[in-house]
Design a protein around this motif. Structure first.
Motif, PDB file in Angstrom:
ATOM      1  N   TYR A 186      37.124  40.048  30.080  1.00 31.27           N
ATOM      2  CA  TYR A 186      37.450  40.432  31.461  1.00 31.27           C
ATOM      3  C   TYR A 186      38.343  39.368  32.083  1.00 31.27           C
ATOM      4  O   TYR A 186      38.160  38.179  31.813  1.00 31.27           O
ATOM      5  CB  TYR A 186      36.173  40.514  32.300  1.00 31.27           C
ATOM      6  CG  TYR A 186      35.252  41.658  31.950  1.00 31.27           C
ATOM      7  CD1 TYR A 186      35.405  42.896  32.550  1.00 31.27           C
ATOM      8  CD2 TYR A 186      34.217  41.482  31.040  1.00 31.27           C
ATOM      9  CE1 TYR A 186      34.552  43.954  32.246  1.00 31.27           C
ATOM     10  CE2 TYR A 186      33.360  42.525  30.722  1.00 31.27           C
ATOM     11  CZ  TYR A 186      33.538  43.763  31.331  1.00 31.27           C
ATOM     12  OH  TYR A 186      32.703  44.794  31.027  1.00 31.27           O
ATOM     13  N   TRP A 187      39.265  39.801  32.934  1.00 33.88           N
ATOM     14  CA  TRP A 187      40.009  38.834  33.728  1.00 33.88           C
ATOM     15  C   TRP A 187      40.397  39.464  35.053  1.00 33.88           C
ATOM     16  O   TRP A 187      40.250  40.666  35.257  1.00 33.88           O
ATOM     17  CB  TRP A 187      41.199  38.256  32.974  1.00 33.88           C
ATOM     18  CG  TRP A 187      42.256  39.229  32.526  1.00 33.88           C
ATOM     19  CD1 TRP A 187      43.398  39.549  33.197  1.00 33.88           C
ATOM     20  CD2 TRP A 187      42.297  39.977  31.284  1.00 33.88           C
ATOM     21  NE1 TRP A 187      44.128  40.445  32.451  1.00 33.88           N
ATOM     22  CE2 TRP A 187      43.493  40.714  31.284  1.00 33.88           C
ATOM     23  CE3 TRP A 187      41.436  40.068  30.188  1.00 33.88           C
ATOM     24  CZ2 TRP A 187      43.851  41.563  30.235  1.00 33.88           C
ATOM     25  CZ3 TRP A 187      41.787  40.911  29.145  1.00 33.88           C
ATOM     26  CH2 TRP A 187      42.982  41.637  29.173  1.00 33.88           C
ATOM     27  N   HIS A 188      40.843  38.582  35.948  1.00 33.57           N
ATOM     28  CA  HIS A 188      41.166  39.030  37.288  1.00 33.57           C
ATOM     29  C   HIS A 188      42.538  39.695  37.336  1.00 33.57           C
ATOM     30  O   HIS A 188      43.395  39.432  36.508  1.00 33.57           O
ATOM     31  CB  HIS A 188      41.131  37.843  38.256  1.00 33.57           C
ATOM     32  CG  HIS A 188      39.848  37.757  38.990  1.00 33.57           C
ATOM     33  ND1 HIS A 188      39.047  36.653  38.953  1.00 33.57           N
ATOM     34  CD2 HIS A 188      39.197  38.657  39.760  1.00 33.57           C
ATOM     35  CE1 HIS A 188      37.972  36.876  39.673  1.00 33.57           C
ATOM     36  NE2 HIS A 188      38.033  38.079  40.167  1.00 33.57           N
ATOM     37  N   GLY A 189      42.718  40.492  38.332  1.00 31.54           N
ATOM     38  CA  GLY A 189      43.960  41.238  38.549  1.00 31.54           C
ATOM     39  C   GLY A 189      45.152  40.314  38.479  1.00 31.54           C
ATOM     40  O   GLY A 189      45.067  39.135  38.756  1.00 31.54           O
ATOM     41  N   SER A 190      46.246  40.857  38.092  1.00 34.31           N
ATOM     42  CA  SER A 190      47.450  40.068  37.839  1.00 34.31           C
ATOM     43  C   SER A 190      48.613  41.004  38.017  1.00 34.31           C
ATOM     44  O   SER A 190      48.462  42.128  38.479  1.00 34.31           O
ATOM     45  CB  SER A 190      47.416  39.546  36.418  1.00 34.31           C
ATOM     46  OG  SER A 190      47.610  40.626  35.546  1.00 34.31           O
ATOM     47  N   ALA A 215      30.977  43.032  37.356  1.00 36.22           N
ATOM     48  CA  ALA A 215      31.944  42.048  36.840  1.00 36.22           C
ATOM     49  C   ALA A 215      32.197  40.945  37.873  1.00 36.22           C
ATOM     50  O   ALA A 215      32.340  39.776  37.520  1.00 36.22           O
ATOM     51  CB  ALA A 215      33.257  42.745  36.475  1.00 36.22           C
ATOM     52  N   MET A 216      32.212  41.307  39.163  1.00 37.71           N
ATOM     53  CA  MET A 216      32.445  40.304  40.213  1.00 37.71           C
ATOM     54  C   MET A 216      31.271  39.313  40.280  1.00 37.71           C
ATOM     55  O   MET A 216      31.463  38.146  40.620  1.00 37.71           O
ATOM     56  CB  MET A 216      32.674  40.971  41.566  1.00 37.71           C
ATOM     57  CG  MET A 216      34.035  41.655  41.661  1.00 37.71           C
ATOM     58  SD  MET A 216      34.283  42.569  43.209  1.00 37.71           S
ATOM     59  CE  MET A 216      34.536  41.223  44.389  1.00 37.71           C
ATOM     60  N   ARG A 217      30.069  39.796  39.964  1.00 37.35           N
ATOM     61  CA  ARG A 217      28.919  38.870  39.894  1.00 37.35           C
ATOM     62  C   ARG A 217      28.991  38.056  38.610  1.00 37.35           C
ATOM     63  O   ARG A 217      28.731  36.859  38.605  1.00 37.35           O
ATOM     64  CB  ARG A 217      27.595  39.666  39.907  1.00 37.35           C
ATOM     65  CG  ARG A 217      27.257  40.188  41.283  1.00 37.35           C
ATOM     66  CD  ARG A 217      25.769  40.556  41.384  1.00 37.35           C
ATOM     67  NE  ARG A 217      25.580  41.415  42.549  1.00 37.35           N
ATOM     68  CZ  ARG A 217      25.397  42.732  42.507  1.00 37.35           C
ATOM     69  NH1 ARG A 217      25.301  43.367  41.343  1.00 37.35           N
ATOM     70  NH2 ARG A 217      25.278  43.418  43.617  1.00 37.35           N
ATOM     71  N   ASP A 218      29.357  38.725  37.521  1.00 34.90           N
ATOM     72  CA  ASP A 218      29.398  38.048  36.215  1.00 34.90           C
ATOM     73  C   ASP A 218      30.390  36.878  36.191  1.00 34.90           C
ATOM     74  O   ASP A 218      30.110  35.847  35.578  1.00 34.90           O
ATOM     75  CB  ASP A 218      29.802  39.046  35.117  1.00 34.90           C
ATOM     76  CG  ASP A 218      28.601  39.829  34.599  1.00 34.90           C
ATOM     77  OD1 ASP A 218      27.486  39.622  35.108  1.00 34.90           O
ATOM     78  OD2 ASP A 218      28.798  40.644  33.682  1.00 34.90           O
ATOM     79  N   VAL A 219      31.529  37.040  36.837  1.00 31.54           N
ATOM     80  CA  VAL A 219      32.529  35.969  36.767  1.00 31.54           C
ATOM     81  C   VAL A 219      31.977  34.709  37.423  1.00 31.54           C
ATOM     82  O   VAL A 219      32.291  33.592  37.009  1.00 31.54           O
ATOM     83  CB  VAL A 219      33.881  36.387  37.376  1.00 31.54           C
ATOM     84  CG1 VAL A 219      33.775  36.745  38.827  1.00 31.54           C
ATOM     85  CG2 VAL A 219      34.918  35.295  37.169  1.00 31.54           C
ATOM     86  N   VAL A 220      31.120  34.856  38.414  1.00 29.27           N
ATOM     87  CA  VAL A 220      30.482  33.687  39.039  1.00 29.27           C
ATOM     88  C   VAL A 220      29.371  33.155  38.138  1.00 29.27           C
ATOM     89  O   VAL A 220      29.321  31.959  37.817  1.00 29.27           O
ATOM     90  CB  VAL A 220      29.938  34.048  40.437  1.00 29.27           C
ATOM     91  CG1 VAL A 220      29.064  32.921  40.988  1.00 29.27           C
ATOM     92  CG2 VAL A 220      31.082  34.359  41.385  1.00 29.27           C
ATOM     93  N   ASP A 221      28.491  34.049  37.674  1.00 22.23           N
ATOM     94  CA  ASP A 221      27.318  33.598  36.911  1.00 22.23           C
ATOM     95  C   ASP A 221      27.665  33.079  35.520  1.00 22.23           C
ATOM     96  O   ASP A 221      26.959  32.235  34.983  1.00 22.23           O
ATOM     97  CB  ASP A 221      26.301  34.738  36.789  1.00 22.23           C
ATOM     98  CG  ASP A 221      25.643  35.022  38.126  1.00 22.23           C
ATOM     99  OD1 ASP A 221      25.516  34.085  38.942  1.00 22.23           O
ATOM    100  OD2 ASP A 221      25.264  36.187  38.366  1.00 22.23           O
ATOM    101  N   THR A 280      41.034  43.216  41.721  1.00 21.61           N
ATOM    102  CA  THR A 280      41.333  44.023  40.530  1.00 21.61           C
ATOM    103  C   THR A 280      40.835  43.250  39.321  1.00 21.61           C
ATOM    104  O   THR A 280      41.086  42.054  39.174  1.00 21.61           O
ATOM    105  CB  THR A 280      42.834  44.327  40.369  1.00 21.61           C
ATOM    106  OG1 THR A 280      43.547  43.110  40.401  1.00 21.61           O
ATOM    107  CG2 THR A 280      43.338  45.227  41.466  1.00 21.61           C
ATOM    108  N   ILE A 281      40.089  43.960  38.503  1.00 19.45           N
ATOM    109  CA  ILE A 281      39.562  43.362  37.281  1.00 19.45           C
ATOM    110  C   ILE A 281      40.046  44.185  36.100  1.00 19.45           C
ATOM    111  O   ILE A 281      40.053  45.417  36.142  1.00 19.45           O
ATOM    112  CB  ILE A 281      38.027  43.269  37.333  1.00 19.45           C
ATOM    113  CG1 ILE A 281      37.633  42.231  38.396  1.00 19.45           C
ATOM    114  CG2 ILE A 281      37.445  42.868  35.965  1.00 19.45           C
ATOM    115  CD1 ILE A 281      36.170  42.100  38.642  1.00 19.45           C
ATOM    116  N   ILE A 282      40.461  43.474  35.078  1.00 21.79           N
ATOM    117  CA  ILE A 282      40.979  44.109  33.870  1.00 21.79           C
ATOM    118  C   ILE A 282      40.008  43.815  32.734  1.00 21.79           C
ATOM    119  O   ILE A 282      39.432  42.723  32.683  1.00 21.79           O
ATOM    120  CB  ILE A 282      42.407  43.593  33.584  1.00 21.79           C
ATOM    121  CG1 ILE A 282      43.332  44.030  34.736  1.00 21.79           C
ATOM    122  CG2 ILE A 282      42.924  44.099  32.241  1.00 21.79           C
ATOM    123  CD1 ILE A 282      44.719  43.476  34.683  1.00 21.79           C
TER     124      ILE A 282
END
Lengths: 238, 238
Positions: free
Chosen positions: A65-69, A128-134, A156-158
């Motif tokens: 997973y990665w953030h919008g770009s 995913a927004m929680r996972d990127v922090v945890d 946006t998450i890819i």
């Protein structure tokens, strides 16, 4: 025929051609390189032009997973996704040989191939927004101000399932030609490490708030790669 | 109309869309990010598939050079070259905010766009093979065993004139929403630095050979980015 689930399939796309003795297609070897990193480079093609975009990423089983770009706008029009390559590289040392040709570097790298897709399902996106922090800061999302609808909309998450991958590692000393070892030329290895500094508390912190326990993996002078590997294990167990 | 030679042209290819307030198109800003690095990621397209290939690179004025890679075979068939993107990213710190949304990282990155071509001229290639040593290790190529014809033949070097480029830098503290600063949640910044370790002399060194003077830029515990910037200045002063 048995399928080797411990390794990624090898195809013309991920087969390592140069210095193939340094390559591995094992899942564990690829994950060890990925999980020690926070920063990756994603290659996309937009209108025929390749882009190598640096971004934070994380792994959940065989999905990256990665953030919008810059790709998110393109992906909105490509419901089936688009081919991508996500690469991680760690520089571990500089290797100075007795000939220019044998100068080298020690490194750990992984290239992952798959089809990038926009995460559009609302639940998958919030998770995913929680996972990127945890994933980076164990247990942290539960301590934070909740995610707002507006924030979810603006994020946006890819995601990309790893279809094929290869790790490539060099971890040794000076590899001179046998005859060159006798030359009176200095040769050696200079190690390179990425380390953590002292935590700088936000100057506007409410009085009395202590750093959370999960931060203990980021001890001062520790290695970033070790901290990230520890964080990934906690995330997987969590 | 005057041409701004201090900045790269801005086109749809290099215009920064996300967080554009962090962007710069100044040559000096782009070069400062590039010259502090040894490792880059090059994006190419081969048969429709994008690749982000990690590799060592160096800069000579507005030309970037790197060693042969999976692209060299493709380039042999593409005399006119192929579009590429060479990216460098330095991670400088982790930024932990009071909301997941405002978690961030400090970084310095540069994306350079141009047309990759194989260096085929024999003189240009030999010069580049010396440059890759001297750019990283000041004055070192003169101390080494000379390059053989066979080595020159076995080496592939790729060059790319920078046509467009953009640097992007975040260098600040926690950027929470104004209302969130009052929350009793810990926030702060964890610095990340890439540092040099103690030099490990090759165990097969001829007795009495001392490390050359040019190595002094790689002092133990120094920052790799500072050492590389110092090396680039010495290389340019020649």
């Amino acid at each position: 025929m048995t399928v080797d689930t411990a390794a990624y399939p090898v195809t013309p796309r991920n087969r390592v051609k140069r210095m193939h003795e340094r390559a591995s297609y094992d899942r564990a070897a690829v994950h060890a390189v990925l999980d020690a990193a926070m920063l990756c480079h994603v290659a996309y093609v937009i209108d025929g032009q390749p882009y190598a975009t640096p971004t934070l990423f994380w792994r959940r089983e065989d999905t990256l997973y990665w953030h919008g770009s810059s790709a998110s706008r393109m992906l909105r029009h490509l419901k089936a996704g688009t081919p991508a390559c996500l690469t991680v590289a760690h520089l571990d040392s500089l290797v100075l040989a007795r000939s220019g040709f044998n100068h080298s570097a020690n490194y750990r790298s992984a290239m992952c191939f798959g089809t990038a897709r926009l995460v559009e399902d609302a639940d998958e996106k919030i998770e995913a927004m929680r996972d990127v922090v945890d994933r980076f800061y164990p247990g942290r999302s539960a301590l934070l101000r909740p995610i707002t609808q507006q924030e979810a909309k603006a994020t946006t998450i890819i995601a990309m399932e790893i279809e094929e991958a290869a790790a490539k590692v060099r971890a040794k000393g000076v590899g001179d030609d046998e005859a060159d070892f006798a030359l009176p030329i200095w040769a050696g290895v200079i190690p390179v490490t990425t380390v953590l500094g002292a935590v700088q508390t936000c100057p506007r912190l409410v009085a009395g708030v202590e750093p959370p326990e999960g931060l203990s993996i980021f001890a001062e002078n520790g290695r970033l790669d070790d901290a990230l590997l520890a964080g990934q294990r906690l995330y997987e167990d969590g």
